[in-house]
Motif scaffolding. Structure first.
Motif, PDB file in Angstrom:
ATOM      1  N   ASP A  28      11.411  25.921  -2.599  1.00 45.87           N
ATOM      2  CA  ASP A  28      11.717  24.514  -2.840  1.00 45.87           C
ATOM      3  C   ASP A  28      11.609  24.141  -4.317  1.00 45.87           C
ATOM      4  O   ASP A  28      11.826  23.000  -4.695  1.00 45.87           O
ATOM      5  CB  ASP A  28      10.835  23.597  -1.995  1.00 45.87           C
ATOM      6  N   GLY A  29      11.262  25.099  -5.156  1.00 43.97           N
ATOM      7  CA  GLY A  29      11.162  24.843  -6.590  1.00 43.97           C
ATOM      8  C   GLY A  29       9.840  24.235  -7.020  1.00 43.97           C
ATOM      9  O   GLY A  29       9.660  23.908  -8.182  1.00 43.97           O
ATOM     10  N   ILE A  30       8.916  24.101  -6.078  1.00 41.55           N
ATOM     11  CA  ILE A  30       7.598  23.524  -6.365  1.00 41.55           C
ATOM     12  C   ILE A  30       6.544  24.471  -5.806  1.00 41.55           C
ATOM     13  O   ILE A  30       6.628  24.878  -4.641  1.00 41.55           O
ATOM     14  CB  ILE A  30       7.444  22.139  -5.704  1.00 41.55           C
ATOM     15  N   LEU A  31       5.570  24.833  -6.635  1.00 41.16           N
ATOM     16  CA  LEU A  31       4.495  25.685  -6.145  1.00 41.16           C
ATOM     17  C   LEU A  31       3.445  24.835  -5.460  1.00 41.16           C
ATOM     18  O   LEU A  31       2.865  23.939  -6.060  1.00 41.16           O
ATOM     19  CB  LEU A  31       3.853  26.471  -7.298  1.00 41.16           C
TER      20      LEU A  31
ATOM     21  N   MET B  12       0.813  -1.191   0.000  1.00 38.04           N
ATOM     22  CA  MET B  12       0.000   0.000   0.000  1.00 38.04           C
ATOM     23  C   MET B  12       0.861   1.261   0.000  1.00 38.04           C
ATOM     24  O   MET B  12       0.603   2.181  -0.753  1.00 38.04           O
ATOM     25  CB  MET B  12      -0.933  -0.012   1.202  1.00 38.04           C
ATOM     26  N   VAL B  13       1.877   1.302   0.836  1.00 38.40           N
ATOM     27  CA  VAL B  13       2.766   2.461   0.890  1.00 38.40           C
ATOM     28  C   VAL B  13       3.522   2.590  -0.430  1.00 38.40           C
ATOM     29  O   VAL B  13       3.667   3.691  -0.963  1.00 38.40           O
ATOM     30  CB  VAL B  13       3.740   2.345   2.083  1.00 38.40           C
ATOM     31  N   TYR B  14       3.980   1.468  -0.957  1.00 36.99           N
ATOM     32  CA  TYR B  14       4.697   1.496  -2.232  1.00 36.99           C
ATOM     33  C   TYR B  14       3.823   2.094  -3.327  1.00 36.99           C
ATOM     34  O   TYR B  14       4.280   2.922  -4.097  1.00 36.99           O
ATOM     35  CB  TYR B  14       5.146   0.087  -2.618  1.00 36.99           C
ATOM     36  N   LYS B  15       2.571   1.661  -3.409  1.00 38.02           N
ATOM     37  CA  LYS B  15       1.664   2.184  -4.433  1.00 38.02           C
ATOM     38  C   LYS B  15       1.471   3.690  -4.265  1.00 38.02           C
ATOM     39  O   LYS B  15       1.503   4.439  -5.229  1.00 38.02           O
ATOM     40  CB  LYS B  15       0.316   1.474  -4.392  1.00 38.02           C
ATOM     41  N   PHE B  16       1.291   4.147  -3.028  1.00 39.37           N
ATOM     42  CA  PHE B  16       1.133   5.575  -2.763  1.00 39.37           C
ATOM     43  C   PHE B  16       2.359   6.342  -3.240  1.00 39.37           C
ATOM     44  O   PHE B  16       2.245   7.353  -3.934  1.00 39.37           O
ATOM     45  CB  PHE B  16       0.892   5.836  -1.272  1.00 39.37           C
ATOM     46  N   LEU B  17       3.546   5.860  -2.870  1.00 40.83           N
ATOM     47  CA  LEU B  17       4.782   6.541  -3.274  1.00 40.83           C
ATOM     48  C   LEU B  17       4.960   6.507  -4.787  1.00 40.83           C
ATOM     49  O   LEU B  17       5.375   7.495  -5.399  1.00 40.83           O
ATOM     50  CB  LEU B  17       5.982   5.904  -2.575  1.00 40.83           C
ATOM     51  N   HIS B  18       4.635   5.385  -5.395  1.00 40.27           N
ATOM     52  CA  HIS B  18       4.743   5.261  -6.843  1.00 40.27           C
ATOM     53  C   HIS B  18       3.798   6.242  -7.532  1.00 40.27           C
ATOM     54  O   HIS B  18       4.189   6.968  -8.447  1.00 40.27           O
ATOM     55  CB  HIS B  18       4.433   3.820  -7.262  1.00 40.27           C
ATOM     56  N   ASP B  19       2.545   6.297  -7.099  1.00 36.45           N
ATOM     57  CA  ASP B  19       1.566   7.210  -7.683  1.00 36.45           C
ATOM     58  C   ASP B  19       1.956   8.665  -7.464  1.00 36.45           C
ATOM     59  O   ASP B  19       1.826   9.494  -8.352  1.00 36.45           O
ATOM     60  CB  ASP B  19       0.168   6.955  -7.103  1.00 36.45           C
ATOM     61  N   TYR B  20       2.471   8.962  -6.261  1.00 34.64           N
ATOM     62  CA  TYR B  20       2.907  10.330  -5.966  1.00 34.64           C
ATOM     63  C   TYR B  20       4.056  10.726  -6.893  1.00 34.64           C
ATOM     64  O   TYR B  20       4.051  11.832  -7.441  1.00 34.64           O
ATOM     65  CB  TYR B  20       3.352  10.444  -4.506  1.00 34.64           C
ATOM     66  N   LYS B  21       4.997   9.833  -7.086  1.00 35.67           N
ATOM     67  CA  LYS B  21       6.139  10.129  -7.946  1.00 35.67           C
ATOM     68  C   LYS B  21       5.676  10.357  -9.383  1.00 35.67           C
ATOM     69  O   LYS B  21       6.131  11.286 -10.045  1.00 35.67           O
ATOM     70  CB  LYS B  21       7.152   8.981  -7.895  1.00 35.67           C
ATOM     71  N   LEU B  22       4.766   9.530  -9.878  1.00 40.16           N
ATOM     72  CA  LEU B  22       4.242   9.713 -11.232  1.00 40.16           C
ATOM     73  C   LEU B  22       3.529  11.055 -11.364  1.00 40.16           C
ATOM     74  O   LEU B  22       3.715  11.772 -12.338  1.00 40.16           O
ATOM     75  CB  LEU B  22       3.292   8.574 -11.601  1.00 40.16           C
ATOM     76  N   GLU B  23       2.706  11.389 -10.370  1.00 38.39           N
ATOM     77  CA  GLU B  23       1.975  12.658 -10.409  1.00 38.39           C
ATOM     78  C   GLU B  23       2.951  13.825 -10.402  1.00 38.39           C
ATOM     79  O   GLU B  23       2.794  14.782 -11.151  1.00 38.39           O
ATOM     80  CB  GLU B  23       1.026  12.760  -9.214  1.00 38.39           C
ATOM     81  N   HIS B  24       3.969  13.752  -9.560  1.00 40.11           N
ATOM     82  CA  HIS B  24       4.971  14.810  -9.484  1.00 40.11           C
ATOM     83  C   HIS B  24       5.703  14.950 -10.819  1.00 40.11           C
ATOM     84  O   HIS B  24       5.935  16.063 -11.288  1.00 40.11           O
ATOM     85  CB  HIS B  24       5.954  14.523  -8.353  1.00 40.11           C
ATOM     86  N   ASN B  25       6.066  13.826 -11.435  1.00 47.15           N
ATOM     87  CA  ASN B  25       6.763  13.863 -12.717  1.00 47.15           C
ATOM     88  C   ASN B  25       5.891  14.478 -13.801  1.00 47.15           C
ATOM     89  O   ASN B  25       6.372  15.254 -14.629  1.00 47.15           O
ATOM     90  CB  ASN B  25       7.205  12.460 -13.138  1.00 47.15           C
ATOM     91  N   VAL B  26       4.612  14.160 -13.823  1.00 46.66           N
ATOM     92  CA  VAL B  26       3.700  14.728 -14.813  1.00 46.66           C
ATOM     93  C   VAL B  26       3.599  16.231 -14.613  1.00 46.66           C
ATOM     94  O   VAL B  26       3.653  17.000 -15.576  1.00 46.66           O
ATOM     95  CB  VAL B  26       2.307  14.053 -14.738  1.00 46.66           C
ATOM     96  N   LYS B  27       3.474  16.671 -13.375  1.00 44.56           N
ATOM     97  CA  LYS B  27       3.401  18.105 -13.090  1.00 44.56           C
ATOM     98  C   LYS B  27       4.687  18.800 -13.531  1.00 44.56           C
ATOM     99  O   LYS B  27       4.650  19.885 -14.102  1.00 44.56           O
ATOM    100  CB  LYS B  27       3.148  18.344 -11.607  1.00 44.56           C
ATOM    101  N   SER B  28       5.810  18.189 -13.260  1.00 46.81           N
ATOM    102  CA  SER B  28       7.093  18.772 -13.650  1.00 46.81           C
ATOM    103  C   SER B  28       7.213  18.868 -15.166  1.00 46.81           C
ATOM    104  O   SER B  28       7.655  19.888 -15.696  1.00 46.81           O
ATOM    105  CB  SER B  28       8.253  17.949 -13.098  1.00 46.81           C
TER     106      SER B  28
END
Length: 67
Positions: A48-51, A1-17
């Motif tokens: 921090d470079g992120i709005l 569950m934690v892995y999926k959350f971190l994976h999804d968060y990383k994907l979302e962050h990459n898309v935003k970037s």
């Protein structure tokens, strides 16, 4: 569950970037890019470079404040 959350968060962050980089590249002139980066820097209050959502809201409120 934690892995999926971190994976999804990383994907979302990459898309935003990627979207932010795309928008920056679409700005037509060097002067526009400089103004954009200055405005971004002004909005990014914790530098921090992120709005964050609260930084955007604070920036909007401040931009409509009459001196």
């Amino acid at each position: 569950m934690v892995y999926k959350f971190l994976h999804d968060y990383k994907l979302e962050h990459n898309v935003k970037s990627l979207f932010a980089m795309y928008l920056t590249r679409q700005i037509s002139t060097i002067n526009d890019q400089s103004e954009f980066m200055l405005e971004f820097s002004n909005l990014d209050t914790n530098k921090d470079g992120i709005l964050q959502y609260d930084e955007l809201i604070e920036g909007l409120v401040n931009s409509f404040t009459i001196d």
